[in-house]
Design a protein around this motif. Structure first.
Motif, short mmCIF file in Angstrom:
data_model
loop_
_atom_site.label_atom_id
_atom_site.label_comp_id
_atom_site.label_asym_id
_atom_site.label_seq_id
_atom_site.Cartn_x
_atom_site.Cartn_y
_atom_site.Cartn_z
N VAL A 484 63.05 54.20 159.74
CA VAL A 484 62.33 54.03 158.47
C VAL A 484 62.76 55.10 157.47
CG1 VAL A 484 60.05 54.05 157.36
CG2 VAL A 484 60.34 52.95 159.58
N VAL A 485 63.07 54.65 156.25
CA VAL A 485 63.40 55.55 155.15
C VAL A 485 62.27 55.46 154.13
CG1 VAL A 485 65.08 56.13 153.37
CG2 VAL A 485 65.84 55.02 155.46
N LYS A 486 61.66 56.59 153.78
CA LYS A 486 60.55 56.58 152.83
C LYS A 486 61.02 57.07 151.46
CE LYS A 486 56.93 56.87 156.26
NZ LYS A 486 55.66 57.48 156.71
N ILE A 487 60.65 56.32 150.42
CA ILE A 487 61.14 56.59 149.06
C ILE A 487 59.96 56.82 148.13
CG2 ILE A 487 62.47 55.65 147.11
CD1 ILE A 487 63.22 54.01 150.24
N GLN A 488 60.02 57.89 147.36
CA GLN A 488 58.94 58.18 146.41
C GLN A 488 58.83 57.02 145.40
OE1 GLN A 488 58.51 59.06 142.96
NE2 GLN A 488 56.34 59.37 143.41
N HIS A 489 57.60 56.65 145.10
CA HIS A 489 57.27 55.45 144.32
C HIS A 489 58.00 55.37 142.97
CE1 HIS A 489 54.39 52.17 143.40
NE2 HIS A 489 54.47 52.63 142.15
N HIS A 490 57.95 56.44 142.20
CA HIS A 490 58.52 56.39 140.85
C HIS A 490 60.04 56.47 140.87
CE1 HIS A 490 54.32 57.66 140.53
NE2 HIS A 490 54.33 56.73 139.58
N TYR A 491 60.57 57.14 141.86
CA TYR A 491 62.01 57.14 142.08
C TYR A 491 62.49 55.71 142.37
CZ TYR A 491 66.45 58.28 144.49
OH TYR A 491 67.76 58.34 144.90
N ALA A 492 61.72 54.97 143.19
CA ALA A 492 62.07 53.56 143.49
C ALA A 492 62.04 52.72 142.22
CB ALA A 492 61.11 53.00 144.54
N HIS A 493 61.07 52.97 141.34
CA HIS A 493 61.03 52.26 140.05
C HIS A 493 62.33 52.45 139.27
CE1 HIS A 493 57.23 50.29 139.39
NE2 HIS A 493 56.51 51.35 139.69
N ILE A 494 62.78 53.70 139.19
CA ILE A 494 63.99 53.99 138.41
C ILE A 494 65.22 53.36 139.06
CG2 ILE A 494 65.48 55.84 137.53
CD1 ILE A 494 62.64 55.44 136.15
N LEU A 495 65.31 53.43 140.39
CA LEU A 495 66.44 52.80 141.09
C LEU A 495 66.45 51.30 140.89
CD1 LEU A 495 66.61 54.73 144.49
CD2 LEU A 495 67.92 55.15 142.41
N SER A 496 65.26 50.71 140.80
CA SER A 496 65.14 49.27 140.54
C SER A 496 65.76 48.92 139.19
CB SER A 496 63.66 48.86 140.57
OG SER A 496 63.46 47.62 139.97
N GLY A 509 65.20 59.16 134.29
CA GLY A 509 64.27 58.07 134.55
C GLY A 509 62.91 58.36 133.96
N VAL A 510 62.43 57.45 133.12
CA VAL A 510 61.06 57.54 132.60
C VAL A 510 60.23 56.53 133.39
CG1 VAL A 510 59.56 57.42 130.58
CG2 VAL A 510 61.94 58.15 130.31
N ALA A 511 59.42 57.02 134.33
CA ALA A 511 58.62 56.14 135.19
C ALA A 511 57.15 56.33 134.84
CB ALA A 511 58.87 56.46 136.67
N PHE A 512 56.59 55.34 134.15
CA PHE A 512 55.19 55.40 133.71
C PHE A 512 54.43 54.23 134.34
CE2 PHE A 512 54.37 58.16 129.79
CZ PHE A 512 55.30 59.11 130.18
N ASP A 513 53.44 54.57 135.18
CA ASP A 513 52.63 53.50 135.78
C ASP A 513 51.26 54.04 136.18
OD1 ASP A 513 53.07 54.96 138.08
OD2 ASP A 513 53.92 53.30 139.24
N GLY A 514 50.57 53.31 137.03
CA GLY A 514 49.21 53.67 137.40
C GLY A 514 49.13 54.79 138.41
N THR A 515 49.70 54.54 139.59
CA THR A 515 49.54 55.50 140.68
C THR A 515 50.75 55.46 141.61
OG1 THR A 515 47.15 55.19 140.69
CG2 THR A 515 48.09 56.17 142.65
N GLY A 516 51.18 56.63 142.02
CA GLY A 516 52.20 56.76 143.05
C GLY A 516 52.03 58.09 143.75
N TYR A 517 52.28 58.10 145.05
CA TYR A 517 52.13 59.31 145.85
C TYR A 517 53.30 60.24 145.60
CZ TYR A 517 51.03 62.04 150.08
OH TYR A 517 50.68 63.03 150.97
N GLY A 518 53.01 61.43 145.11
CA GLY A 518 54.06 62.39 144.78
C GLY A 518 54.54 63.19 145.98
N THR A 519 55.71 63.80 145.86
CA THR A 519 56.25 64.61 146.96
C THR A 519 55.41 65.87 147.19
OG1 THR A 519 57.74 65.66 145.37
CG2 THR A 519 58.62 63.81 146.64
N ASP A 520 54.57 66.22 146.20
CA ASP A 520 53.71 67.41 146.35
C ASP A 520 52.30 67.04 146.79
OD1 ASP A 520 52.83 66.15 144.09
OD2 ASP A 520 53.05 67.87 142.74
N LEU A 725 64.05 53.04 131.79
CA LEU A 725 62.60 52.91 131.58
C LEU A 725 62.02 51.93 132.60
CD1 LEU A 725 62.72 52.43 127.69
CD2 LEU A 725 62.52 54.58 128.95
N SER A 726 61.04 52.40 133.39
CA SER A 726 60.46 51.53 134.41
C SER A 726 59.00 51.92 134.67
CB SER A 726 61.28 51.61 135.71
OG SER A 726 60.90 50.59 136.61
N GLY A 727 58.33 51.07 135.45
CA GLY A 727 56.91 51.26 135.75
C GLY A 727 56.04 50.31 134.96
#
Length: 779
Positions: A484-496, A509-520, A725-727
């Motif tokens: 399993v490879v885990k990818i941070q939510h907003h990073y996945a948006h930008i890659l999309s 990458g400008v990733a603007f959305d509701g909620t995503g679990y951050g690396t911190d 621009l994503s999210g």
């Protein structure tokens, strides 16, 4: 004289592609050949340069109506290599192993419509009429190759007449796998009642005409249907479905009916009446108070309505039948499911989940193998802008030119879930699955993943999923028995966004959305990332705030508003005074929030742009609470757009810049877009009595300025000049336009979404792209 070898990739089987190519060759005056290789059509085109060029233009601009061309590869070849062609020939098909393309379901074609309403035709009023050019595909498929015995039509042996058409190359139904007629095809019926066939359709029409609600089985699942011009019927459906405000989708009789209610341009009309027939978000016409048509409860408070045309024969029969019942021009056609569950696809699910929501259930005995909810499409600058990619579009793959090899599976997000299977440079996004908070949707996800792996003949090497440890999508990925490879939510948006635009190099990458679990471990959602397929760096964000109240804060924007005001004032009395002036909540509620904030109780640090929008909507008195995801943010956008229509120049711009003494708040690791100062400004102006619509517009304008300024600073630091621009926040077309145009003025290259949703329905593509790069590097 030149010779070109051309390979056309996409849906090129069973759509009359080779005869069309042959006609184009004759018209252009070239010789050569065309052969169906399975995943692609291979063409040799020989002739004068201008003739070959003419042929290529015809091929690109005039493909068969139901074909879906994904890419065309052209290369020059030497005449001696293949010899001189004396004529143009259609060569027998050859199967090439490897690349697989599965056709989405195709809306009923004009020829079948004519036959269905011709009393002399043997398929007169047949609810399952289809041909080589139209009908179900993905939703009835068990396995490939696509032959009748590997579809749910295998349960319906063809009668001699249908078999004759199926085997005759001269007919419209040559090799049409779902071909059938009234004598040998599936049958409609009412569940729990005796009516079948004609009697069932008449009973359904009468129930809708009389103001009732009917669950109707279509191509990819059930819809709940009622008269969209009947206020009482629509209100009753809202009550039963516990859906007070979220817009209902509408099915209109024909294009003319759509034009009566909505503004429709040429591009929109072409898609509206094309072979994919998504739900289009169209602007409502201004009407007089006494005009008839769609009732207000269909899309309350919304300047747009989601509208589509009938795409299945049974849906056409709801509008027009020979029983003398006069039907309305508009029907509510909303997904047949209980809140949170996937769309129902069989009688057992429909009876269990929909019986309490409707008066009748019109079903049929052709099994649905894969659910396919309706696609939803908005428009931006005259182009399609996908909101939900499903029926008619999935599982057409996105193609990238990265030299990737391998097979991966991405489980997607928790909300608006779709998953993605990557095979080399092709990424197959699934139809819409739904929100995974409901275990029934999780089960649907697991089942559909298994079916897709079978259809596409893949054995993924790794599974990709979100970084959030408690997401059900993460659990599904972990249970597949793969690395399993885990990818941070907003990073996945930008890659999309990068993958959709086939961008190989680094982006801001400008990733603007509701909620995503951050690396911190905090909640992210208003992020500036420096990203490529190898990894990302968090370069900036909106100003962090306390998100108080857990999940409820996503529905009650006033909570975030109080938290943001308290953060600015750092004073309970002053905050309470502002809260009272803005009528955000009661005094006891405000005191509870103070206590939670001070003790950090059920409060997390957040940079969620979605919650920022909800808070501003509450501060401006537009919406303090949401009954569905995005309601408050949408209302804020609509208010700003309404103001923009009235005036073109803001005479009183906001001071979005931070005060000098606020600079110390900026953490060392990233730049902070000073959204706190913007909140302070909007709060002051609202208490002074400035128009809410004007302030809504200023908010959009100043937030766009902050994003552009942030990108400019990152460019200066990194020399990166491309922004993606994503999210989900970028479904807001006003913000999207302000940011995109502002960045272009600063000479940035700007990437945005087109046919992949900017929301969480698109992140599986980004996850899969990262996983593909991951296996190239042998991590």
């Amino acid at each position: 004289m030149i010779t070109k070898k051309i390979r056309v990739y996409g849906i090129v089987q069973g759509v009359g592609f080779r005869p069309t190519v042959s006609r184009h060759a004759a018209a252009a005056g070239i010789t050569g050949s065309v052969c169906n290789k399975g995943p692609y059509v291979e063409i040799f085109a020989q002739g004068e340069e201008k003739c070959v060029k003419d042929f290529l233009e015809r091929l690109e601009k005039q493909p068969p109506k139901r074909a879906a061309i994904l890419k065309i590869n052209t290369e020059d070849v030497k005449e001696e290599e293949y010899g001189k062609f004396n004529d143009f020939q259609i060569i027998e098909s050859e199967k090439t192993k490897g690349e697989i393309f599965v056709s989405p379901d195709i809306a009923i074609c004009e020829e079948c419509k004519k036959e269905m309403y011709d009393p002399k035709d043997r398929r007169y009023l047949h609810p399952f009429i289809n041909c080589t050019c139209c009908g179900p595909r993905l939703t009835i498929l068990d396995a490939l190759p696509y032959d009748r015995e590997r579809t749910s039509m295998k349960e319906f042996p063809m009668c001699p007449d249908c078999a004759s058409e199926y085997e005759d190359p001269a007919t419209r139904r040559y090799d049409a796998q779902p071909v059938c007629c009234n004598d040998c095809g599936p049958e409609v019926y009412l569940t729990g009642r005796k009516e079948r066939g004609r009697a069932a359709i008449i009973a359904t029409r009468k129930m809708i005409h009389d103001g009732g609600i009917v669950a109707i089985k279509g191509i990819g699942g059930f819809h709940l249907c009622c008269d969209a011009t009947n206020e009482e019927a629509v209100q009753r459906l809202r009550t039963l479905k516990n859906r007070p405000a979220k817009p209902f989708a509408v099915m209109a009789r024909d294009v003319e009916a759509v034009k009566q209610e909505c503004l429709v341009n040429e591009v929109q009309e072409e898609i509206l009446d094309g072979h994919q027939k998504p739900i289009l978000l169209l602007e409502k016409r201004k009407k007089s108070a006494d005009s008839t048509g769609l009732c207000k409860s269909v899309a309350p408070g919304n300047p747009k309505v989601g509208i589509m045309l009938p795409y299945a024969p049974v849906q056409m029969l709801l509008f027009r039948y020979d029983d003398g019942i006069e039907m309305p021009d508009y029907l509510v056609m909303t997904s047949g499911n209980t809140s949170g569950a996937p769309i129902c696809r069989d009688d057992k699910e429909a009876v269990e989940e929909l019986s309490q929501l409707c008066d009748l259930i019109l079903s049929h005995d052709r099994k649905i193998r894969i659910r396919a909810d309706d696609s939803v499409m908005d428009f931006y600058k005259g182009e399609p802008y996908m909101i939900r990619r499903s029926r008619g579009y999935a599982p057409l793959p996105m193609m990238v030119t990265m030299p990737w090899k391998g097979q991966v599976l991405a489980a997607g997000g928790e909300l608006k879930n779709t998953f993605c299977i990557g095979v080399d440079g092709r990424f197959y996004l699934s139809p819409y699955v739904g929100d995974l908070e409901d275990l029934r949707t999780v089960k649907a996800l697991q089942e559909t993943i298994h079916r897709f792996e079978t259809l596409l003949e893949v054995e993924p090497e790794v599974a990709a999923c979100d970084l959030h440890p408690k997401y059900n999508s993460t659990v599904v990925a972990e249970e597949l028995g793969l690395p399993v490879v885990k990818i941070q939510h907003h990073y996945a948006h930008i890659l999309s966004c990068m993958a959709e635009n086939d961008r190989k190099e680094q982006v801001i990458g400008v990733a603007f959305d509701g909620t995503g679990y951050g690396t911190d471990g905090t909640i992210w959602g208003g992020e500036l990332l420096l990203a490529d397929y190898h990894g990302f760096e968090r370069m900036g964000s909106i100003e962090p705030f306390l998100q108080i109240g857990g999940d409820i804060s996503a529905k009650e924007g006033w909570r975030i508003a109080v938290s943001l005001i308290y953060q600015q004032t750092q004073d309970k009395e002053q905050t309470m005074e502002i809260v009272k002036k803005l009528n955000l909540c009661s005094e006891p509620e405000c005191k509870v929030l103070f206590a939670m904030a001070d003790r950090k109780m059920n409060a997390v640090t957040s940079t969620s742009a979605g919650r920022l929008f909800d808070a501003v909507s509450a501060i401006l008195g537009i919406r303090t609470k949401s009954t569905f995801e995005g309601e408050a943010s949408m209302a804020l956008e609509f208010a700003a757009e309404a103001y923009e229509k009235e005036i073109w120049e803001i005479d009183e711009p906001a001071d979005g810049e931070s005060d000098p003494d606020e600079e110390k708040k900026e953490p060392e690791d990233r730049l902070i877009m000073k959204t706190g100062s913007l909140i302070k400004y909007l709060t002051e102006k609202k208490t002074e009595g400035i128009q809410a619509e004007k302030l809504a517009y200023i908010f959009h304008q100043k937030l766009a300025d902050l994003i552009i300024d942030g990108c400019r600073k990152i460019r200066k630091k990194t020399k990166c000049n491309c922004v993606a621009l994503s999210g989900g926040v970028f479904q807001n077309r006003l913000l999207l336009r302000m940011v995109e145009e502002g960045l272009e003025k600063e000479h940035f290259t700007v990437l945005r979404h087109h046919l992949i949703p900017a929301n969480d329905g698109g992140i599986a593509l980004g996850q899969a792209a990262y996983a593909m790069q991951y296996i190239q590097e042998g991590k």
